[in-house]
Write an enzyme that holds these catalytic residues in place. Sequence first.
Site, PDB file in Angstrom:
ATOM      1  N   ALA A   1       0.845  -1.189   0.000  1.00  0.00           N
ATOM      2  CA  ALA A   1       0.000   0.000   0.000  1.00  0.00           C
ATOM      3  C   ALA A   1       0.881   1.239   0.000  1.00  0.00           C
ATOM      4  O   ALA A   1       2.086   1.146   0.204  1.00  0.00           O
ATOM      5  CB  ALA A   1      -0.898   0.018   1.238  1.00  0.00           C
TER       6      ALA A   1
ATOM      7  N   ASN B   1       0.008   8.027   0.140  1.00  0.00           N
ATOM      8  CA  ASN B   1      -0.239   9.329  -0.484  1.00  0.00           C
ATOM      9  C   ASN B   1      -1.142  10.203   0.390  1.00  0.00           C
ATOM     10  O   ASN B   1      -2.151   9.734   0.901  1.00  0.00           O
ATOM     11  CB  ASN B   1      -0.906   9.134  -1.839  1.00  0.00           C
ATOM     12  CG  ASN B   1      -0.243   8.043  -2.644  1.00  0.00           C
ATOM     13  OD1 ASN B   1       0.933   8.110  -2.927  1.00  0.00           O
ATOM     14  ND2 ASN B   1      -1.002   7.005  -2.984  1.00  0.00           N
TER      15      ASN B   1
ATOM     16  N   HIS C   1      -0.470   1.086   9.351  1.00  0.00           N
ATOM     17  CA  HIS C   1       0.830   1.559   8.845  1.00  0.00           C
ATOM     18  C   HIS C   1       0.660   2.804   7.967  1.00  0.00           C
ATOM     19  O   HIS C   1       1.309   3.824   8.195  1.00  0.00           O
ATOM     20  CB  HIS C   1       1.504   0.429   8.066  1.00  0.00           C
ATOM     21  CG  HIS C   1       2.846   0.769   7.520  1.00  0.00           C
ATOM     22  ND1 HIS C   1       4.022   0.447   8.164  1.00  0.00           N
ATOM     23  CD2 HIS C   1       3.208   1.419   6.394  1.00  0.00           C
ATOM     24  CE1 HIS C   1       5.040   0.884   7.452  1.00  0.00           C
ATOM     25  NE2 HIS C   1       4.582   1.484   6.364  1.00  0.00           N
ATOM     26  N   GLU C   2      -0.207   2.723   6.972  1.00  0.00           N
ATOM     27  CA  GLU C   2      -0.361   3.860   6.047  1.00  0.00           C
ATOM     28  C   GLU C   2      -0.958   5.055   6.769  1.00  0.00           C
ATOM     29  O   GLU C   2      -0.560   6.196   6.528  1.00  0.00           O
ATOM     30  CB  GLU C   2      -1.222   3.476   4.834  1.00  0.00           C
ATOM     31  CG  GLU C   2      -0.757   2.235   4.066  1.00  0.00           C
ATOM     32  CD  GLU C   2       0.722   2.196   3.726  1.00  0.00           C
ATOM     33  OE1 GLU C   2       1.333   3.255   3.534  1.00  0.00           O
ATOM     34  OE2 GLU C   2       1.279   1.073   3.666  1.00  0.00           O
TER      35      GLU C   2
ATOM     36  N   HIS D   1       1.692   6.838   8.774  1.00  0.00           N
ATOM     37  CA  HIS D   1       2.585   7.642   7.932  1.00  0.00           C
ATOM     38  C   HIS D   1       2.154   9.105   7.843  1.00  0.00           C
ATOM     39  O   HIS D   1       2.959   9.967   7.516  1.00  0.00           O
ATOM     40  CB  HIS D   1       2.621   7.079   6.507  1.00  0.00           C
ATOM     41  CG  HIS D   1       3.712   6.092   6.246  1.00  0.00           C
ATOM     42  ND1 HIS D   1       5.016   6.278   6.677  1.00  0.00           N
ATOM     43  CD2 HIS D   1       3.719   4.925   5.552  1.00  0.00           C
ATOM     44  CE1 HIS D   1       5.756   5.244   6.270  1.00  0.00           C
ATOM     45  NE2 HIS D   1       4.997   4.417   5.592  1.00  0.00           N
TER      46      HIS D   1
ATOM     47  N   GLU E   1      10.061   4.698   7.486  1.00  0.00           N
ATOM     48  CA  GLU E   1       9.594   3.304   7.449  1.00  0.00           C
ATOM     49  C   GLU E   1       9.889   2.546   8.742  1.00  0.00           C
ATOM     50  O   GLU E   1       9.031   1.841   9.263  1.00  0.00           O
ATOM     51  CB  GLU E   1      10.152   2.575   6.231  1.00  0.00           C
ATOM     52  CG  GLU E   1       9.652   3.131   4.886  1.00  0.00           C
ATOM     53  CD  GLU E   1       8.134   3.140   4.726  1.00  0.00           C
ATOM     54  OE1 GLU E   1       7.444   2.498   5.541  1.00  0.00           O
ATOM     55  OE2 GLU E   1       7.647   3.811   3.788  1.00  0.00           O
TER      56      GLU E   1
HETATM   57  N1  TRP Z   1       5.730   3.685   1.305  1.00  0.00           N
HETATM   58  C1  TRP Z   1       5.051   2.435   1.127  1.00  0.00           C
HETATM   59  C2  TRP Z   1       4.859   1.877   2.519  1.00  0.00           C
HETATM   60  O1  TRP Z   1       5.693   1.257   3.068  1.00  0.00           O
HETATM   61  C3  TRP Z   1       5.826   1.461   0.306  1.00  0.00           C
HETATM   62  C4  TRP Z   1       5.545   1.439  -1.149  1.00  0.00           C
HETATM   63  C5  TRP Z   1       4.348   1.292  -1.732  1.00  0.00           C
HETATM   64  C6  TRP Z   1       6.479   1.464  -2.204  1.00  0.00           C
HETATM   65  N2  TRP Z   1       4.504   1.230  -3.072  1.00  0.00           N
HETATM   66  C7  TRP Z   1       5.797   1.342  -3.387  1.00  0.00           C
HETATM   67  C8  TRP Z   1       7.843   1.583  -2.260  1.00  0.00           C
HETATM   68  C9  TRP Z   1       6.424   1.321  -4.624  1.00  0.00           C
HETATM   69  C10 TRP Z   1       8.492   1.573  -3.485  1.00  0.00           C
HETATM   70  C11 TRP Z   1       7.796   1.456  -4.652  1.00  0.00           C
HETATM   71  O2  TRP Z   1       3.901   2.124   3.152  1.00  0.00           O
HETATM   72 ZN    ZN Z   2       5.611   2.521   4.981  1.00  0.00          ZN
END
Ligand code: TRP
Ligand code: ZN
Length: 862
Positions: free
Chosen positions: A267, A270, A302-303, A306, A325
């Site tokens: 996931a 954004n 988790h998301e 963030h 992360e």
């Molecule tokens: N930031 C995302 C997470 O860990 C990770 C992620 C999702 C990602 N899609 C990606 C990293 C594509 C690299 C490429 O929650």
């Molecule tokens: Zn993450």
Amino acid sequence: MSADTNSRQVKRLADYQAPDFFIETTDLTFELAADKTLVTAVLQFRRANPNALELRLDGQQLLLLAVHYNERLLQPSEYQCDAQQLRLSVTDDDFKLTIKTEICPQANTALEGLYFANGSFCTQCEAEGFRRITYYLDRPDVLSVFSTTIIADANQYPYLLSNGNKVADRLLAGGQRLVRWQDPFPKPCYLFALVAGDFELRQDQYTTKSGRVVELAFYVEKGQGNKALFALEALKRSMRWDEERFGLEYDLDTYMVVAVDFFNMGAMENKGLNVFNSKYVLVSNNTATDTDFFNVESIIGHEYFHNWTGNRVTCRDWFQLSLKEGLTVFRDQEFSRDMGSATVNRIHAVQVIRTAQFAEDASPMAHPIQPQQVMEMNNFYTVTVYDKGAEVIRMLHTLLGEDGFQAGMRLYVQRHDGQAVTCEHFVQAMQDANHYDLSAFRRWYQQSGTPELRVQRSYDVHKQQLTLTLRQHTPATADQATKLPLVLPIRYQLVDGERSESGLFVMQLQEESLVFTDVSATALPVLLEDFSAPVRLLHDYSEQELLRIAKAASNGFARWDALQSCWMLWLQQYIQQGGAFHLPEALFELYATLLNQPLPDKSLTAELLKVPDYGTFAESFPQIPVDSILAASAAFRLQISEHLSKALLQCYQQHSQAAAEYNEEAVGQRALKNRCLDYLSMHHGDSQTLLEQQYHTASGMTDKLAVLKASLHSEHPVFESLMQHFANEWQQDVLVLDKWFSLHAANPTEQVFDTIAALCQHPKFSWQNPNRVRALFHAFAMQNPGQFHRLDGRGYQLLTQTLLLLDPINPQVAARLVTPLLSWHRYDSERQILIKQALRQLLEKDGISNDLYEKVSKALAG
Ligand code: TRP
Ligand code: ZN
């Protein structure tokens, strides 16, 4: 792909330079069509470095249509444009660029940037995907305020989504619709998102602790709405938990989650518009296992987490990835722990470190949690950066305590809200808030490798004193020859008859001792409780001592961990004695007790009753004895099933009435029952009815899948017919069908090769869909060690041919799948030759991606 998009350039943390220009506002307009999307970017620049004369924007796979400098159309002679960059000379301090590009979303099978799949448009910009949308300063330390206008066919794409708040929505001539979004929070472009498509919408509201109402909206495939309800509830639980535990509240008026079938990872966080792999949103008792439910809750958390650790405070550069992360994994682990069985959650997190992370540290791809050099950033979304990163945060938590850690978090957020910072800023905030010197602790960020912690005991009868001598040593890794001692928080408990003493010992030096006074000769220290530091503990405890801990320790994790050590001893004895080796009576006694009187935590009981899997056993050997491990595991399971058949059956029956729902008690009952079933299935004759009965009366997917796994595992003849039944039943549900693909791929007989070849022709299989590819090939490479490591090389060749086919389609997914081949040095010389030959085939392939090239070339150089 032209040669220079593939330039094999290594970027170093040491070369970091602050940006020469900032982009204050970013105004994007998308005219969407699957074969030809027009992107107009209006970028307001401000010079940051008075000496910079040239602006260099990143761009990949873009067709440049026009550039305006302020209002003036530039002639091609006024800029340089190649496959990586758009460059132009600029003298003004403030200026506007209007850049028009064309892209082709339906040809984008890499699923980075803007892509069109399964009827909808979707973006994935982290890490460096935004440069496939328009020319930009594609780096996380350039924060900009985004506005996004989306124009698309009103009928085909009823939902046009982007970050922030919707500020306009109207129909245009020709059946087109225009929607405009504004995100008030400045953000790096990797957090940009756009989604356009037709979905089923599930909505709810959440009231924050300060009384603001947030609209929650989940967009999923039509007909799947009910399967999003658990995720929606999990989101509300995450929001509440972050307020209560971290004092952090959500900041926008809406929070949207879109579930898509084509996605490279789990996931993406954004801002205000998370995009999820549908596998981590859509669950129901009928279609998802308890593990699936667990994953949905933890990834939703988790998301969401963030939003503060990642979005409001972001990374200065990609070498700092663990800043967001590692910290966010720590937060989601704590969340999961507060929601379910704390002990089992910790056990599972530790298993990830001891298998996958230790393996990565021992591989040619070894790197510290803050990598020092990178060719393809996508290759560094690793178990080291994420999970070892979380262990490093956890050690800070252990050293500072919950209150000190939270004080550090408050200072970190207060100081750096709206900034792009480094791991160093985080540690400094922790240090300043606690007046605790963390200078030596910082080494964890720069040093790769798995520390070994050796313990020696000596007891002085006269003084009644037990002395532990602790020595730490980190072996050299592929990326780093010399290592320094690390700060190791060692939680311990001394078990001495009725008395038990626990504490925290902070080891700083290469060698230190820990002295216990007034203790008896049989006093047993349990070290590294709850895995308080990510190290390999080497001790000389006997089987009897370990079993004493396994039976009596008050800490469930310690009991499990002692048993893990026992299993390693028994495996070594099996290897020395061969088939003559028998598991000790004491184990059967312990297991009989657990089966007759399970602990209140049934999930933990099920973990204690488990023979470690192949990966766990393998990781303890510098050179992995594949065949011995497989033979030993089978022998151990058989002995347990024979010695305890009565108790297993009884325990199975006592726990067969679990509620269908996902809750701690029901999950525990199912785990325990299905552990029993796994052993019982080894008696083919007696278990046939049991297996069929459970399969056909199962109240949910956990119980169904458990039957299939047990019968596969024990090569029960009922496997084939049940698989047939399963396929007929779940024809139309690809997420369920993925489980079926994986089971086939884990078939331990040579038959697996024909099966996989046939499954590649299955109407639901697609090389473009990462979930399908992983269901088949990740399962084959990781869950079928017997066939993957065949001595005729057929297993390695299957993976290699797959990678050659997949790399041009989706290099990111290909590069993840190659992992098991990188560790060729961990096998015997016959297998080494075969694996290296496979690696060479990959390297010799014309146009191999940077993603694969970086890993394969490192592996062959080692
Ligand atoms: N930031 C995302 C997470 O860990 C990770 C992620 C999702 C990602 N899609 C990606 C990293 C594509 C690299 C490429 O929650
Ligand atoms: Zn993450």
